[in-house]
Design a protein around this motif. Sequence first.
Motif, PDB file in Angstrom:
ATOM      1  N   SER A 166      73.883  -0.631 -66.883  1.00  0.00           N
ATOM      2  CA  SER A 166      73.133  -1.528 -67.944  1.00  0.00           C
ATOM      3  C   SER A 166      72.274  -2.582 -67.374  1.00  0.00           C
ATOM      4  CB  SER A 166      74.369  -2.263 -68.534  1.00  0.00           C
ATOM      5  OG  SER A 166      73.991  -3.413 -69.440  1.00  0.00           O
ATOM      6  N   LEU A 167      72.553  -2.817 -66.004  1.00  0.00           N
ATOM      7  CA  LEU A 167      71.756  -3.956 -65.234  1.00  0.00           C
ATOM      8  C   LEU A 167      70.553  -3.035 -64.820  1.00  0.00           C
ATOM      9  CD1 LEU A 167      71.373  -6.567 -64.026  1.00  0.00           C
ATOM     10  CD2 LEU A 167      72.748  -5.979 -62.197  1.00  0.00           C
ATOM     11  N   GLN A 168      70.521  -2.102 -64.524  1.00  0.00           N
ATOM     12  CA  GLN A 168      69.674  -1.163 -63.844  1.00  0.00           C
ATOM     13  C   GLN A 168      68.715  -1.005 -65.152  1.00  0.00           C
ATOM     14  OE1 GLN A 168      71.321   2.298 -62.117  1.00  0.00           O
ATOM     15  NE2 GLN A 168      71.074   1.625 -60.236  1.00  0.00           N
ATOM     16  N   ALA A 169      69.256  -0.623 -66.446  1.00  0.00           N
ATOM     17  CA  ALA A 169      68.256  -0.401 -67.641  1.00  0.00           C
ATOM     18  C   ALA A 169      67.644  -1.799 -67.953  1.00  0.00           C
ATOM     19  CB  ALA A 169      68.929   0.127 -68.748  1.00  0.00           C
ATOM     20  N   ARG A 170      68.179  -2.566 -67.736  1.00  0.00           N
ATOM     21  CA  ARG A 170      67.571  -3.934 -68.237  1.00  0.00           C
ATOM     22  C   ARG A 170      66.375  -4.421 -67.239  1.00  0.00           C
ATOM     23  NH1 ARG A 170      73.046  -7.200 -69.651  1.00  0.00           N
ATOM     24  NH2 ARG A 170      72.860  -7.077 -67.311  1.00  0.00           N
ATOM     25  N   LEU A 171      66.693  -4.326 -65.878  1.00  0.00           N
ATOM     26  CA  LEU A 171      65.723  -4.386 -64.907  1.00  0.00           C
ATOM     27  C   LEU A 171      64.473  -3.537 -64.830  1.00  0.00           C
ATOM     28  CD1 LEU A 171      67.840  -5.179 -61.625  1.00  0.00           C
ATOM     29  CD2 LEU A 171      66.258  -6.703 -62.800  1.00  0.00           C
ATOM     30  N   LEU A 172      64.764  -2.153 -65.329  1.00  0.00           N
ATOM     31  CA  LEU A 172      63.572  -1.279 -65.702  1.00  0.00           C
ATOM     32  C   LEU A 172      62.789  -1.660 -66.796  1.00  0.00           C
ATOM     33  CD1 LEU A 172      62.149   1.302 -64.805  1.00  0.00           C
ATOM     34  CD2 LEU A 172      63.818   2.594 -66.259  1.00  0.00           C
ATOM     35  N   ALA A 173      63.534  -1.934 -67.795  1.00  0.00           N
ATOM     36  CA  ALA A 173      62.624  -2.485 -69.144  1.00  0.00           C
ATOM     37  C   ALA A 173      61.918  -3.764 -68.830  1.00  0.00           C
ATOM     38  CB  ALA A 173      63.987  -2.748 -70.257  1.00  0.00           C
ATOM     39  N   LEU A 174      62.653  -4.547 -67.954  1.00  0.00           N
ATOM     40  CA  LEU A 174      61.785  -5.683 -67.661  1.00  0.00           C
ATOM     41  C   LEU A 174      60.488  -5.727 -66.842  1.00  0.00           C
ATOM     42  CD1 LEU A 174      61.656  -9.025 -67.628  1.00  0.00           C
ATOM     43  CD2 LEU A 174      62.944  -8.944 -65.515  1.00  0.00           C
ATOM     44  N   VAL A 175      60.610  -4.737 -65.941  1.00  0.00           N
ATOM     45  CA  VAL A 175      59.442  -4.442 -64.993  1.00  0.00           C
ATOM     46  C   VAL A 175      58.638  -3.401 -65.636  1.00  0.00           C
ATOM     47  CG1 VAL A 175      58.954  -2.998 -63.041  1.00  0.00           C
ATOM     48  CG2 VAL A 175      60.890  -4.316 -62.806  1.00  0.00           C
ATOM     49  N   LEU A 176      58.942  -2.738 -66.408  1.00  0.00           N
ATOM     50  CA  LEU A 176      58.022  -1.901 -67.279  1.00  0.00           C
ATOM     51  C   LEU A 176      57.413  -2.728 -68.366  1.00  0.00           C
ATOM     52  CD1 LEU A 176      59.660   1.587 -67.953  1.00  0.00           C
ATOM     53  CD2 LEU A 176      57.900   1.033 -66.257  1.00  0.00           C
ATOM     54  N   GLY A 177      57.876  -3.611 -68.919  1.00  0.00           N
ATOM     55  CA  GLY A 177      57.427  -4.664 -69.856  1.00  0.00           C
ATOM     56  C   GLY A 177      56.340  -5.501 -69.194  1.00  0.00           C
ATOM     57  N   LEU A 178      56.773  -6.044 -68.082  1.00  0.00           N
ATOM     58  CA  LEU A 178      55.907  -6.884 -67.236  1.00  0.00           C
ATOM     59  C   LEU A 178      54.547  -5.963 -66.779  1.00  0.00           C
ATOM     60  CD1 LEU A 178      55.497  -9.652 -65.876  1.00  0.00           C
ATOM     61  CD2 LEU A 178      56.457  -8.788 -63.912  1.00  0.00           C
ATOM     62  N   VAL A 179      54.847  -4.818 -66.114  1.00  0.00           N
ATOM     63  CA  VAL A 179      53.523  -3.897 -65.843  1.00  0.00           C
ATOM     64  C   VAL A 179      52.672  -3.813 -67.129  1.00  0.00           C
ATOM     65  CG1 VAL A 179      52.906  -1.469 -65.072  1.00  0.00           C
ATOM     66  CG2 VAL A 179      54.890  -2.839 -63.771  1.00  0.00           C
ATOM     67  N   THR A 180      53.198  -3.485 -68.205  1.00  0.00           N
ATOM     68  CA  THR A 180      52.523  -3.233 -69.378  1.00  0.00           C
ATOM     69  C   THR A 180      51.799  -4.540 -69.844  1.00  0.00           C
ATOM     70  OG1 THR A 180      53.952  -1.582 -70.185  1.00  0.00           O
ATOM     71  CG2 THR A 180      52.738  -2.417 -71.820  1.00  0.00           C
ATOM     72  N   ALA A 181      52.430  -5.566 -69.749  1.00  0.00           N
ATOM     73  CA  ALA A 181      51.629  -6.939 -70.064  1.00  0.00           C
ATOM     74  C   ALA A 181      50.563  -7.155 -69.111  1.00  0.00           C
ATOM     75  CB  ALA A 181      52.753  -7.840 -70.004  1.00  0.00           C
ATOM     76  N   VAL A 182      50.769  -7.019 -67.958  1.00  0.00           N
ATOM     77  CA  VAL A 182      49.702  -7.230 -66.930  1.00  0.00           C
ATOM     78  C   VAL A 182      48.657  -6.233 -67.095  1.00  0.00           C
ATOM     79  CG1 VAL A 182      49.172  -6.908 -64.391  1.00  0.00           C
ATOM     80  CG2 VAL A 182      51.261  -8.125 -65.328  1.00  0.00           C
ATOM     81  N   TRP A 183      49.035  -4.946 -67.438  1.00  0.00           N
ATOM     82  CA  TRP A 183      47.798  -4.150 -67.828  1.00  0.00           C
ATOM     83  C   TRP A 183      47.097  -4.288 -68.963  1.00  0.00           C
ATOM     84  CZ3 TRP A 183      46.827  -0.622 -71.686  1.00  0.00           C
ATOM     85  CH2 TRP A 183      45.807   0.360 -71.410  1.00  0.00           C
ATOM     86  N   LEU A 184      47.669  -4.783 -70.004  1.00  0.00           N
ATOM     87  CA  LEU A 184      46.965  -5.219 -71.209  1.00  0.00           C
ATOM     88  C   LEU A 184      46.180  -6.407 -70.925  1.00  0.00           C
ATOM     89  CD1 LEU A 184      49.628  -4.669 -73.802  1.00  0.00           C
ATOM     90  CD2 LEU A 184      47.675  -3.357 -73.669  1.00  0.00           C
ATOM     91  N   ALA A 185      46.475  -7.254 -69.922  1.00  0.00           N
ATOM     92  CA  ALA A 185      45.827  -8.511 -69.899  1.00  0.00           C
ATOM     93  C   ALA A 185      44.710  -8.095 -68.914  1.00  0.00           C
ATOM     94  CB  ALA A 185      46.646  -9.447 -68.823  1.00  0.00           C
ATOM     95  N   SER A 186      44.554  -7.146 -67.948  1.00  0.00           N
ATOM     96  CA  SER A 186      43.514  -6.526 -67.231  1.00  0.00           C
ATOM     97  C   SER A 186      42.547  -5.926 -68.311  1.00  0.00           C
ATOM     98  CB  SER A 186      43.934  -5.739 -65.874  1.00  0.00           C
ATOM     99  OG  SER A 186      44.511  -4.581 -66.583  1.00  0.00           O
ATOM    100  N   VAL A 187      43.038  -5.087 -69.302  1.00  0.00           N
ATOM    101  CA  VAL A 187      42.211  -4.488 -69.930  1.00  0.00           C
ATOM    102  C   VAL A 187      41.329  -5.503 -70.794  1.00  0.00           C
ATOM    103  CG1 VAL A 187      42.089  -3.185 -72.120  1.00  0.00           C
ATOM    104  CG2 VAL A 187      43.627  -2.518 -70.380  1.00  0.00           C
ATOM    105  N   ALA A 188      42.066  -6.672 -71.531  1.00  0.00           N
ATOM    106  CA  ALA A 188      41.273  -7.570 -72.114  1.00  0.00           C
ATOM    107  C   ALA A 188      40.120  -8.377 -71.231  1.00  0.00           C
ATOM    108  CB  ALA A 188      42.111  -8.763 -72.575  1.00  0.00           C
ATOM    109  N   TRP A 189      40.498  -8.505 -69.998  1.00  0.00           N
ATOM    110  CA  TRP A 189      39.735  -9.257 -68.963  1.00  0.00           C
ATOM    111  C   TRP A 189      38.610  -8.160 -68.797  1.00  0.00           C
ATOM    112  CZ3 TRP A 189      41.416 -11.286 -63.704  1.00  0.00           C
ATOM    113  CH2 TRP A 189      40.274 -11.948 -62.964  1.00  0.00           C
ATOM    114  N   THR A 190      38.737  -6.886 -68.410  1.00  0.00           N
ATOM    115  CA  THR A 190      37.727  -5.917 -68.250  1.00  0.00           C
ATOM    116  C   THR A 190      36.920  -5.876 -69.355  1.00  0.00           C
ATOM    117  OG1 THR A 190      39.012  -4.841 -66.731  1.00  0.00           O
ATOM    118  CG2 THR A 190      37.281  -3.695 -67.579  1.00  0.00           C
ATOM    119  N   TRP A 191      37.408  -6.004 -70.635  1.00  0.00           N
ATOM    120  CA  TRP A 191      36.589  -5.872 -71.798  1.00  0.00           C
ATOM    121  C   TRP A 191      35.617  -7.008 -71.836  1.00  0.00           C
ATOM    122  CZ3 TRP A 191      37.518  -2.875 -76.259  1.00  0.00           C
ATOM    123  CH2 TRP A 191      36.745  -2.995 -77.503  1.00  0.00           C
ATOM    124  N   PHE A 192      36.100  -8.218 -71.704  1.00  0.00           N
ATOM    125  CA  PHE A 192      35.151  -9.520 -71.798  1.00  0.00           C
ATOM    126  C   PHE A 192      34.186  -9.646 -70.527  1.00  0.00           C
ATOM    127  CE2 PHE A 192      34.649 -13.874 -70.390  1.00  0.00           C
ATOM    128  CZ  PHE A 192      34.192 -14.418 -71.626  1.00  0.00           C
TER     129      PHE A 192
END
Length: 162
Positions: free
Chosen positions: A10-36
Amino acid sequence: MTQEESRSNSLQARLLALVLGLVTAVWLASVAWTWFDASHELDELLDGHLAQAAALLVVQQLDPEHDDGVADAPSLHAFQIFHEGRLASRSSSAGAAPMSSVARGFSTVRVGDESWRVFATQGAQRDVQVYVGEKMESRRAILWAVLRSMLLPLMFLLPLLA
């Protein structure tokens, strides 16, 4: 499965979800910055081209006696040259009325059902008024091509990273 193994998974699943969510958020921020950033840089580049074209038309010696007044230009671009308030020359894609109400500088205007980016300038004696325009549709197409070439590889890398 013991209670300790269940808690560990359960701890591994939560950490994986947290890391994937963070990576996705950073990716989306970089897409927005690149677009602008790409949009801003492209506008500066294309606006510079409009200003250069207008400057060339201002210094060009016009002889209305030997000019039919209409020149061929790609349909994505248009220009108008007024001499002493009269239309002296224009591209086939430009009408007879001034393309913009602005006497100097950039403006985005609606001509018919299309948006145009227009640069206006005057000659030193203020007897020549030049308008040079470009369809906004062509600018958006260039921006999409640039973004597609930059972001498409990243779209394939994100699932691979996950």
